[in-house]
Design a protein around this motif. Structure first.
Motif, PDB file in Angstrom:
ATOM      1  N   SER A  37       0.832  -1.207   0.000  1.00 46.78           N
ATOM      2  CA  SER A  37       0.000   0.000   0.000  1.00 46.78           C
ATOM      3  C   SER A  37       0.864   1.254   0.000  1.00 46.78           C
ATOM      4  O   SER A  37       0.580   2.233  -0.703  1.00 46.78           O
ATOM      5  CB  SER A  37      -0.934  -0.010   1.203  1.00 46.78           C
ATOM      6  OG  SER A  37      -1.718   1.166   1.236  1.00 46.78           O
ATOM      7  N   HIS A  38       1.943   1.216   0.773  1.00 50.04           N
ATOM      8  CA  HIS A  38       2.835   2.375   0.859  1.00 50.04           C
ATOM      9  C   HIS A  38       3.535   2.620  -0.479  1.00 50.04           C
ATOM     10  O   HIS A  38       3.651   3.776  -0.927  1.00 50.04           O
ATOM     11  CB  HIS A  38       3.860   2.134   1.963  1.00 50.04           C
ATOM     12  CG  HIS A  38       4.844   3.257   2.129  1.00 50.04           C
ATOM     13  ND1 HIS A  38       4.489   4.496   2.605  1.00 50.04           N
ATOM     14  CD2 HIS A  38       6.182   3.321   1.847  1.00 50.04           C
ATOM     15  CE1 HIS A  38       5.546   5.282   2.622  1.00 50.04           C
ATOM     16  NE2 HIS A  38       6.590   4.580   2.166  1.00 50.04           N
ATOM     17  N   LYS A  41       1.066   4.126  -2.873  1.00 50.85           N
ATOM     18  CA  LYS A  41       0.754   5.495  -2.477  1.00 50.85           C
ATOM     19  C   LYS A  41       1.845   6.443  -2.948  1.00 50.85           C
ATOM     20  O   LYS A  41       1.563   7.548  -3.454  1.00 50.85           O
ATOM     21  CB  LYS A  41       0.594   5.580  -0.953  1.00 50.85           C
ATOM     22  CG  LYS A  41       0.023   6.889  -0.455  1.00 50.85           C
ATOM     23  CD  LYS A  41      -1.414   7.066  -0.944  1.00 50.85           C
ATOM     24  CE  LYS A  41      -2.019   8.337  -0.375  1.00 50.85           C
ATOM     25  NZ  LYS A  41      -3.384   8.590  -0.921  1.00 50.85           N
ATOM     26  N   GLU A  44       1.347   6.961  -6.647  1.00 49.85           N
ATOM     27  CA  GLU A  44       0.231   7.864  -6.919  1.00 49.85           C
ATOM     28  C   GLU A  44       0.636   9.311  -6.690  1.00 49.85           C
ATOM     29  O   GLU A  44       0.272  10.210  -7.464  1.00 49.85           O
ATOM     30  CB  GLU A  44      -0.957   7.499  -6.031  1.00 49.85           C
ATOM     31  CG  GLU A  44      -1.642   6.195  -6.438  1.00 49.85           C
ATOM     32  CD  GLU A  44      -2.737   5.787  -5.482  1.00 49.85           C
ATOM     33  OE1 GLU A  44      -3.752   5.232  -5.924  1.00 49.85           O
ATOM     34  OE2 GLU A  44      -2.577   6.033  -4.254  1.00 49.85           O
ATOM     35  N   ASP A  50      -4.929   9.243  -8.510  1.00 50.01           N
ATOM     36  CA  ASP A  50      -5.181   7.977  -7.823  1.00 50.01           C
ATOM     37  C   ASP A  50      -5.212   6.825  -8.827  1.00 50.01           C
ATOM     38  O   ASP A  50      -5.784   6.951  -9.918  1.00 50.01           O
ATOM     39  CB  ASP A  50      -6.506   8.016  -7.066  1.00 50.01           C
ATOM     40  CG  ASP A  50      -6.451   8.953  -5.868  1.00 50.01           C
ATOM     41  OD1 ASP A  50      -5.321   9.227  -5.401  1.00 50.01           O
ATOM     42  OD2 ASP A  50      -7.521   9.394  -5.417  1.00 50.01           O
TER      43      ASP A  50
END
Length: 294
Positions: A37-38, A41, A44, A50
């Motif tokens: 997830s990091h 992110k 993005e 996004d």
């Protein structure tokens, strides 16, 4: 200054986009879901839009995320394939060979140091089978003893086999001057794949009233040779494959007459394999090493 995009972030994105799960992507990448997830992110933030719509228990690609995935996924796949190709090119290739036990012990292994010195970048995996048994299904190449040419698209003819009556030195000293009398007195030994070999030999030689006292069959040629060497009886021993037994006088010819058959050793390449440089090198070495033995 341009910000560099880590390759691992792009790869994490492609896997997550394919399975639509940070958890599953993390499992494939051997990372934690939070690490995946990091990374995404950070990607993005660099892109400025996004890639996923995040829900409580699921993620979905945004429209921009879908376009980005279709654009970047082929590039990442090509890059991984290139890395794999260069990695594998540094590793030794392995050839798996199926071969009869007696061939392996008497001829192949004693000559193997010549191969290893000439081809240190090619590994060999040997799978031995009993004479007459089917070759291992996983083998790249097989050495087989056959009475006819095997049914395979790529065959290398190695050498024919002939059989000679032999015993140990003790029996030889006792029976050498007695002619064929020993054939009715001591057990006759042979391989079970040729149960009538002694009768064939006697017919060709012209032994009168051939009536052996006892015939003993073994399922391995090593067992045949070992039984004769231990003095159990007289055995039909294959040449040239057993030449070391005679050179070291573990066995002695009792009669000069030989049984000539259609048995031959062949090197077989299996039809489901493509020709490769490694297989060609090995086939050439086998031919150079063993084709002149007869």
């Amino acid at each position: 200054m341009a910000v560099q995009t880590p390759i691992r972030g792009l790869r994490s994105f492609c896997i997550a986009a394919k399975c639509l799960s940070f958890k599953h992507a993390a499992s494939k990448l051997f990372l934690t879901p939070s690490a995946v997830s990091h990374q995404i992110k950070q990607l993005e933030e660099q892109l400025g839009f996004d890639l996923f719509t995040r829900q409580t228990r699921a993620i979905e690609l945004t429209s921009a995320g879908k376009r980005f995935y279709h654009a970047i996924q082929p590039i990442i796949t090509d890059l991984e394939s290139t890395i794999d190709d260069f990695t594998n090119s540094k590793q030794n290739k392995t050839i798996t060979i199926s071969l009869p036990e007696f061939f392996a012990s008497e001829l192949f292994v004693p000559s193997l140091s010549d191969w290893t010195q000439a081809h240190p970048d090619i590994n060999l995996q040997l799978e031995t089978v009993k004479t007459g048994s089917q070759a291992a299904a996983s083998a790249d190449l097989s050495i087989v003893l056959s009475r006819g040419r095997p049914n395979s698209p790529v065959i290398t003819d190695l050498f024919p086999v002939r059989y000679v009556p032999a015993c140990n030195k003790r029996l030889y000293r006792k029976w050498a001057s007695e002619g064929f009398k020993a054939l009715k007195t001591v057990p006759l030994i042979l391989h079970q794949s040729r149960p009538w070999a002694w009768h064939q030999w006697a017919d060709e030689v012209g032994v009168p009233d051939f009536d052996p006292k006892q015939i003993i069959q073994f399922d391995s040629m090593f067992g045949v040779a070992r039984a004769a060497q231990q003095g159990m009886g007289i055995a039909l021993i294959p040449l040239p494959i057993s030449q070391t037994w005679f050179k070291e006088q573990l066995l002695v010819r009792l009669y000069e007459e030989e049984l000539v058959t259609n048995d031959r050793y062949f090197l077989v390449q299996h039809e489901n394999l493509e020709q490769s440089d490694e297989l060609l090198k090995f086939a050439n070495w086998m031919q150079e090493t063993f084709c002149d033995l007869y």
